[in-house]
Design an enzyme around this catalytic site. Structure first.
Site, mmCIF file in Angstrom:
data_model
loop_
_atom_site.group_PDB
_atom_site.id
_atom_site.type_symbol
_atom_site.label_atom_id
_atom_site.label_comp_id
_atom_site.label_asym_id
_atom_site.label_seq_id
_atom_site.Cartn_x
_atom_site.Cartn_y
_atom_site.Cartn_z
ATOM 1 N N GLY A 125 0.824 -1.201 0.000
ATOM 2 C CA GLY A 125 0.000 0.000 0.000
ATOM 3 C C GLY A 125 0.857 1.250 0.000
ATOM 4 N N VAL A 178 3.817 1.524 2.298
ATOM 5 C CA VAL A 178 3.701 0.464 3.298
ATOM 6 C C VAL A 178 4.131 -0.866 2.686
ATOM 7 C CG1 VAL A 178 2.172 -0.735 4.909
ATOM 8 C CG2 VAL A 178 1.784 1.680 4.383
ATOM 9 N N ASP A 187 -7.892 12.602 9.736
ATOM 10 C CA ASP A 187 -7.894 12.073 8.363
ATOM 11 C C ASP A 187 -8.680 10.759 8.314
ATOM 12 O OD1 ASP A 187 -7.374 12.075 5.667
ATOM 13 O OD2 ASP A 187 -5.375 11.202 5.841
#
Length: 602
Positions: free
Chosen positions: A17, A24, A133
């Site tokens: 990711g 990641v 977020d």
């Protein structure tokens, strides 16, 4: 970065990711023998102190949290110019990926997921942390349906200065609150607004505000009223619709004031979906007071004074309202002016036509890269191991085919490219005992077969070489041929024909041919060779032994057929009496019989 080891402990396996700030990777912790997720700050930000600081904030923020719906932080560190955070590895997909794959989610499941997310937010808020977020991209769903909140990269402790950073708006434009869009004060209710937008997307399959540019989406958050979700999905219970609309109120005071309050309504709507219990928060209430009778003579003057004061207060309030209106108007003008400035800055250079994104999956990366760079794209390749797709072929693209885009250097495209199957290096096993070499080959996920050959320089049972050679990269599972020494090669000699020879002649013939006389059958016998092993003319190695069988020489038998037979007397007592000559003859016969079954030695 696959294959790199961080902190002498974490082996990076594959990219799983990424976002605007970090990438990641799935990794293996060699110390604890478990899989972890490692978030690595993108290289272009490693020299930006603000980004590095923001990256470290995430580790500090989540380290203080311990909740089943929050991704755990295990470690944090940096190596050279690599800044990384080691986190719990969640085997699943993001909520955004789930929505993209399956579309709108059944409202009961959506509410249950939201309860888990809200529980994580509640825990963070109780620890004075605002996420800032919240969006489906930052919610991980395990295979068991457990939701876990991650990516606290822009989280902050709640203080009087919890506002967006100067010169930039933090958060994701489709999910952030009006106060984030304006650059205003951000608190716990900002997270609940974003969660309301996420729930809206879960039950409808779409976000309430969308547009061609981030600025246009931000203005819609500030100015426009969203279409109620039950108009997109008529079957949606009204109670769920009420919860969503309350969570995404533009005024902070009209939203849920705490995650706990929102969780209570979410739990209630599962058993009372028709709604009617979602109320509007009221923060202008007054304490109970004692009223005096309106018609009391004693209070007539006081009433007139009160009326006078009320008129003065009304004038003051009206004046105050005029000031507030002017301030609100000026603020609106400034916001609009700022928005126009940003639009002009972004699009004043060139006005480009809109194109449809092509499908590049299955095409060769190098050719596609040239084509896209000519169109003004910034290409970011990500390599991924594939057992089925050839090396250098594109597997996936970050912008789906058919998406509208405008050509120019502002468009970034990430291409996932096959690196082919997993590769392994053939280990160096030369001069090692072959069984040890076998184990080393297998440890590198390779197969092997053994070939033996003579070698003057390498001792028997030790490795001469391998094919493919040591250090060569091959696919995992490739068969490696291990060539093992049989030692120095000896001369091959034909065995001479020994049949018909005496023992001494046979021994000499063998010695002349550098062979040895082995067993003699029968042992100690004398005679002529009638059989040998190995057989005549067989090739054997120098120095081997040969076994021989002998036909043993027989002594001639004595002829007694003409000698007279003496009568036998029997004594009166029944005892048999023999003539001495008869005894001799019997001994001779016995001796002859023995000679027939034994070796005769001269």
């Amino acid at each position: 970065m696959e294959g790199q080891v961080l902190g002498n402990r974490y082996l990076l396996l594959e990219k799983i990711g990424g976002g605007g700030m970090a990438v990641v990777y799935k990794a293996k912790c060699n110390l604890l023998n478990r899989f972890v997720a490692i978030k690595i700050l993108r290289s272009e930000f490693t020299n930006d102190e603000e980004f590095v600081k923001r990256f470290k904030v995430e580790a500090q923020a989540v380290a203080s949290l311990s909740h089943p719906n929050v991704v755990s932080i295990y470690d944090v560190g940096h190596q050279d110019d690599i800044h990384y955070i080691v986190m719990e590895y969640v085997d699943g997909m993001t909520l955004k990926e789930f929505i993209n794959k399956h579309g709108a989610i059944n409202w009961q499941d959506a509410v249950k997921i939201t309860i888990q997310i809200c529980s994580a937010i509640e825990h963070a808020h109780k620890n004075n942390i605002v996420h800032r977020d919240i969006k489906p991209h930052n919610i991980l769903l395990t295979k068991d349906g457990i939701a876990k909140v991650t990516d606290f990269g822009i989280a902050r402790a709640v203080t009087s200065s919890t506002i967006t950073m100067v010169g930039s708006t933090i958060g994701s434009v489709h999910y952030f609150s009006p106060e984030q869009a304006r650059g205003g004060f951000i608190d716990e209710k900002s997270d609940l607004y974003s969660l309301g937008i996420a729930l809206y997307e879960m039950v409808t399959g779409k976000v309430p505000f969308d547009g061609d540019t981030p600025v246009s989406v931000a203005l819609k958050h500030i100015q426009e009223v969203p279409v109620e979700p039950h108009k997109h999905v008529p079957s949606l219970p009204y109670g769920v619709n009420e919860i969503i609309m309350k969570a995404i109120q533009k005024e902070q005071n009209l939203r849920y004031q705490s995650a706990t309050s929102m969780i209570n309504d979410l739990n209630r709507v599962l058993v009372q979906p028709q709604g009617g219990f979602v109320g509007v928060e009221n923060f202008n209430g007054q304490s109970t007071i004692r009223m005096k009778p309106v018609n009391s003579p004693r209070n007539a003057n006081e009433s007139r004074n009160n009326e006078y004061n009320k008129n003065n207060d009304a004038k003051k309030e009206k004046k105050k309202n005029y000031v507030a209106y002017w301030i609100a108007g000026i603020t609106s003008i400034l916001v609009i002016a700022l928005a126009i400035f940003m639009v002009i800055s972004l699009f004043s250079k060139t006005i480009q036509p809109t194109y449809k994104m092509d499908n590049y999956v299955g095409r060769e990366y190098e050719a596609v890269k040239i084509e896209l760079e000519e169109k003004g794209f910034k290409i970011t390749p990500t390599m991924k191991v594939s057992e089925t797709v050839a090396k250098g072929i594109i597997i996936d693209q970050s912008i789906p085919p058919g998406t509208d885009y405008k050509s120019g250097n502002y468009t970034s495209l990430e291409l996932t490219v096959s690196s082919g199957p997993k590769m392994s290096k053939v280990p160096e096993v030369k001069d090692r005992e072959y069984r040890e070499a076998q184990s080393e080959i297998e440890a590198n996920n390779l197969k092997y077969k053994i070939e033996r050959e003579f070698n003057e320089d390498v001792a028997a049972d030790y490795v001469i070489r391998t094919e493919p050679a040591a250090g060569e990269e091959v696919e995992e599972g490739t068969e490696v041929t291990i060539y093992v020494s049989k030692g120095a090669k000896t001369q091959r000699i034909k065995v001479p024909n020994l049949v018909g020879k005496t023992e001494l002649e046979a021994q000499k013939a063998l010695a002349d041919n550098k062979l040895q006389l082995g067993n003699i059958i029968p042992a100690g016998g004398k005679g002529i060779v009638n059989k040998q092993l190995p057989e005549a003319y067989t090739e054997v190695e120098e120095g081997e032994s040969v076994t021989i069988w002998l036909t043993v020489e027989q002594a001639p038998a004595t002829d007694t057929s003409q000698e007279p037979t003496l009568p036998t007397d029997t004594s009166g007592d029944g005892t048999e009496t023999k003539d001495p000559a008869d005894s001799t003859q019997s001994d001779v016969q016995t001796n002859n019989q023995n000679n027939n079954g034994t070796n005769v030695t001269n």
